[in-house]
Design an enzyme around this catalytic site. Sequence first.
Site, PDB file in Angstrom:
ATOM      1  CB  SER A 126      -0.857   0.033   1.261  1.00  0.00           C
ATOM      2  OG  SER A 126      -1.587  -1.141   1.392  1.00  0.00           O
ATOM      3  CG  HIS A 147      -2.555  -1.093  -3.716  1.00  0.00           C
ATOM      4  ND1 HIS A 147      -3.160   0.081  -3.350  1.00  0.00           N
ATOM      5  CD2 HIS A 147      -2.607  -1.893  -2.620  1.00  0.00           C
ATOM      6  CE1 HIS A 147      -3.555   0.001  -2.095  1.00  0.00           C
ATOM      7  NE2 HIS A 147      -3.237  -1.190  -1.629  1.00  0.00           N
ATOM      8  CD  GLU A 159      -3.867   3.073  -5.726  1.00  0.00           C
ATOM      9  OE1 GLU A 159      -4.107   4.277  -5.601  1.00  0.00           O
ATOM     10  OE2 GLU A 159      -3.358   2.399  -4.802  1.00  0.00           O
ATOM     11  CG  ASN A 198      -3.977   3.009   1.106  1.00  0.00           C
ATOM     12  OD1 ASN A 198      -5.043   2.952   1.687  1.00  0.00           O
ATOM     13  ND2 ASN A 198      -3.392   1.943   0.600  1.00  0.00           N
TER      14      ASN A 198
HETATM   15  N1  3HC Z   1     -17.632 -12.664  -4.164  1.00  0.00           N
HETATM   16  C1  3HC Z   1     -18.261 -11.894  -5.066  1.00  0.00           C
HETATM   17  N2  3HC Z   1     -19.171 -10.927  -4.732  1.00  0.00           N
HETATM   18  C2  3HC Z   1     -19.463 -10.800  -3.436  1.00  0.00           C
HETATM   19  C3  3HC Z   1     -18.859 -11.581  -2.438  1.00  0.00           C
HETATM   20  C4  3HC Z   1     -17.903 -12.546  -2.856  1.00  0.00           C
HETATM   21  N3  3HC Z   1     -17.262 -13.324  -1.994  1.00  0.00           N
HETATM   22  N4  3HC Z   1     -19.332 -11.195  -1.232  1.00  0.00           N
HETATM   23  C5  3HC Z   1     -20.185 -10.205  -1.464  1.00  0.00           C
HETATM   24  N5  3HC Z   1     -20.282  -9.968  -2.783  1.00  0.00           N
HETATM   25  C6  3HC Z   1     -21.085  -8.932  -3.451  1.00  0.00           C
HETATM   26  C7  3HC Z   1     -22.537  -9.022  -3.056  1.00  0.00           C
HETATM   27  O1  3HC Z   1     -23.226  -9.945  -3.868  1.00  0.00           O
HETATM   28  C8  3HC Z   1     -22.997  -7.611  -3.293  1.00  0.00           C
HETATM   29  O2  3HC Z   1     -23.156  -7.410  -4.700  1.00  0.00           O
HETATM   30  P1  3HC Z   1     -24.427  -6.605  -5.287  1.00  0.00           P
HETATM   31  O3  3HC Z   1     -24.278  -5.221  -4.755  1.00  0.00           O
HETATM   32  O4  3HC Z   1     -24.252  -6.717  -6.768  1.00  0.00           O
HETATM   33  O5  3HC Z   1     -25.604  -7.345  -4.739  1.00  0.00           O
HETATM   34  C9  3HC Z   1     -21.802  -6.763  -2.855  1.00  0.00           C
HETATM   35  O6  3HC Z   1     -20.670  -7.637  -2.968  1.00  0.00           O
HETATM   36  C10 3HC Z   1     -21.908  -6.277  -1.422  1.00  0.00           C
HETATM   37  O7  3HC Z   1     -21.959  -7.401  -0.554  1.00  0.00           O
HETATM   38  P2  3HC Z   1     -22.778  -7.515   0.812  1.00  0.00           P
HETATM   39  O8  3HC Z   1     -24.212  -7.176   0.570  1.00  0.00           O
HETATM   40  O9  3HC Z   1     -22.475  -8.808   1.434  1.00  0.00           O
HETATM   41  O10 3HC Z   1     -22.103  -6.524   1.771  1.00  0.00           O
HETATM   42  P3  3HC Z   1     -22.324  -5.024   2.035  1.00  0.00           P
HETATM   43  O11 3HC Z   1     -23.333  -4.419   1.136  1.00  0.00           O
HETATM   44  O12 3HC Z   1     -22.473  -4.934   3.496  1.00  0.00           O
HETATM   45  O13 3HC Z   1     -20.881  -4.484   1.589  1.00  0.00           O
HETATM   46  C11 3HC Z   1     -18.534  -4.217   1.602  1.00  0.00           C
HETATM   47  C12 3HC Z   1     -19.697  -4.925   2.225  1.00  0.00           C
HETATM   48  C13 3HC Z   1     -18.345  -4.719   0.163  1.00  0.00           C
HETATM   49  C14 3HC Z   1     -17.288  -4.531   2.418  1.00  0.00           C
HETATM   50  C15 3HC Z   1     -18.857  -2.694   1.566  1.00  0.00           C
HETATM   51  O14 3HC Z   1     -19.200  -2.268   2.851  1.00  0.00           O
HETATM   52  C16 3HC Z   1     -17.690  -1.870   1.066  1.00  0.00           C
HETATM   53  O15 3HC Z   1     -17.407  -1.823  -0.121  1.00  0.00           O
HETATM   54  N6  3HC Z   1     -17.013  -1.192   2.004  1.00  0.00           N
HETATM   55  C17 3HC Z   1     -15.869  -0.346   1.695  1.00  0.00           C
HETATM   56  C18 3HC Z   1     -14.635  -1.186   1.608  1.00  0.00           C
HETATM   57  C19 3HC Z   1     -13.459  -0.356   1.239  1.00  0.00           C
HETATM   58  O16 3HC Z   1     -13.440   0.867   1.224  1.00  0.00           O
HETATM   59  N7  3HC Z   1     -12.358  -1.064   0.945  1.00  0.00           N
HETATM   60  C20 3HC Z   1     -11.117  -0.448   0.583  1.00  0.00           C
HETATM   61  C21 3HC Z   1     -10.196  -0.545   1.733  1.00  0.00           C
HETATM   62  S1  3HC Z   1      -8.636   0.178   1.349  1.00  0.00           S
HETATM   63  C22 3HC Z   1      -7.730  -1.093   0.787  1.00  0.00           C
HETATM   64  O17 3HC Z   1      -8.146  -2.212   0.682  1.00  0.00           O
HETATM   65  C23 3HC Z   1      -6.353  -0.772   0.411  1.00  0.00           C
HETATM   66  C24 3HC Z   1      -5.359  -1.268   1.427  1.00  0.00           C
HETATM   67  O18 3HC Z   1      -4.088  -0.992   0.884  1.00  0.00           O
HETATM   68  C25 3HC Z   1      -5.456  -0.611   2.796  1.00  0.00           C
END
Ligand code: 3HC
Length: 293
Positions: A126, A147, A159, A198
């Site tokens: 990251s 990334h 990225e 990030n």
């Molecule tokens: N495989 C495929 N699709 C999946 C899945 C899986 N294992 N699990 C869930 N999904 C799909 C669902 O079907 C749903 O799709 P739809 O909208 O088309 O119906 C979608 O993903 C959302 O799933 P859920 O309903 O289970 O969950 P939520 O609606 O509660 O969302 C979340 C959960 C996806 C984690 C959402 O809250 C989110 O996107 N949060 C933000 C996460 C974020 O910002 N991440 C970036 C972090 S920074 C990073 O990673 C970089 C690092 O360097 C720090």
Amino acid sequence: MSAPDATGIDRVGVVGCGLMGSGIAEVSARAGLDTLVYEVSDQALDAGRGRIQDSLDRAVKRGKIDEAERDAALAALRFTTDLDEFADRDLAIEAAPEDEALKVRVFGTLDRVMTSPDALLTSNTSAIPIAKLGAATTRPAQVMGLHFFNPVPVLDLVELVPSLVTSTRAQERVRAFAEGPLARKVIVSQDRAGFVVNALLIPYILAAVRMHESGFAAPEDIDDGMVRGCAHPMGPLALADHIGLDTTLAVAESLYAEFKEPLYAPPPLLSRMVQAGLLGRKTGRGFYEHQGR
Ligand code: 3HC
């Protein structure tokens, strides 16, 4: 199993099967690529394999893939605790913990082990400079950042981060791989700590930690504010738990080391929580209590 594509990348190796590595391995296997996953111990491999299995099962339940596709993805995966088995890989994606010395060691080993002169060595870091990882190898022109975002199967961004010496050819091949078989949206960043996402996200999370630490507002109110007031899918403290407080801290430290800006300085509460083992979702407790994996 898909045919080798124009990128010449058919055999993928993923180093590390934690939160990010397991997601990366899953999308690689779902693309039909021969995917070899390395972890340091059988126990870590079992945990990673379980995470991938759970996620694939969830994808079936949500109707994203069918059972045959899940089984094909599982069949495309192999697991090892011996990095020497990466000898025949066309592309390595390193997703080890955010520890610079560790990643430098991994890149030195990958460089020694991967025999193809065209092999590409990428990192999911990251915030650690790609230039330093390239310098640990004899082929820095074939080293770059790739990334991903957590959860990897759900968030389709990557990225691409070339260092000052990454070749144009390597960049083109990694981009074609990301946009083709992995079906990712690509953005490009210079090799600066935090890259694009990030560098913007971490100071926002740190500001929320400071807000909570100073008694300005409760975690639930901070998170509700951003979810209901700005339509973010989750609030900043829930997101820190989701990313892992250890990773959040490590990225903040890299940003602070590079830019020396107070907004990147980790607040004491974040450091103390990591020291106490409160790492968020992965350990069951962070700013919130969590059940299950
Ligand atoms: N495989 C495929 N699709 C999946 C899945 C899986 N294992 N699990 C869930 N999904 C799909 C669902 O079907 C749903 O799709 P739809 O909208 O088309 O119906 C979608 O993903 C959302 O799933 P859920 O309903 O289970 O969950 P939520 O609606 O509660 O969302 C979340 C959960 C996806 C984690 C959402 O809250 C989110 O996107 N949060 C933000 C996460 C974020 O910002 N991440 C970036 C972090 S920074 C990073 O990673 C970089 C690092 O360097 C720090």
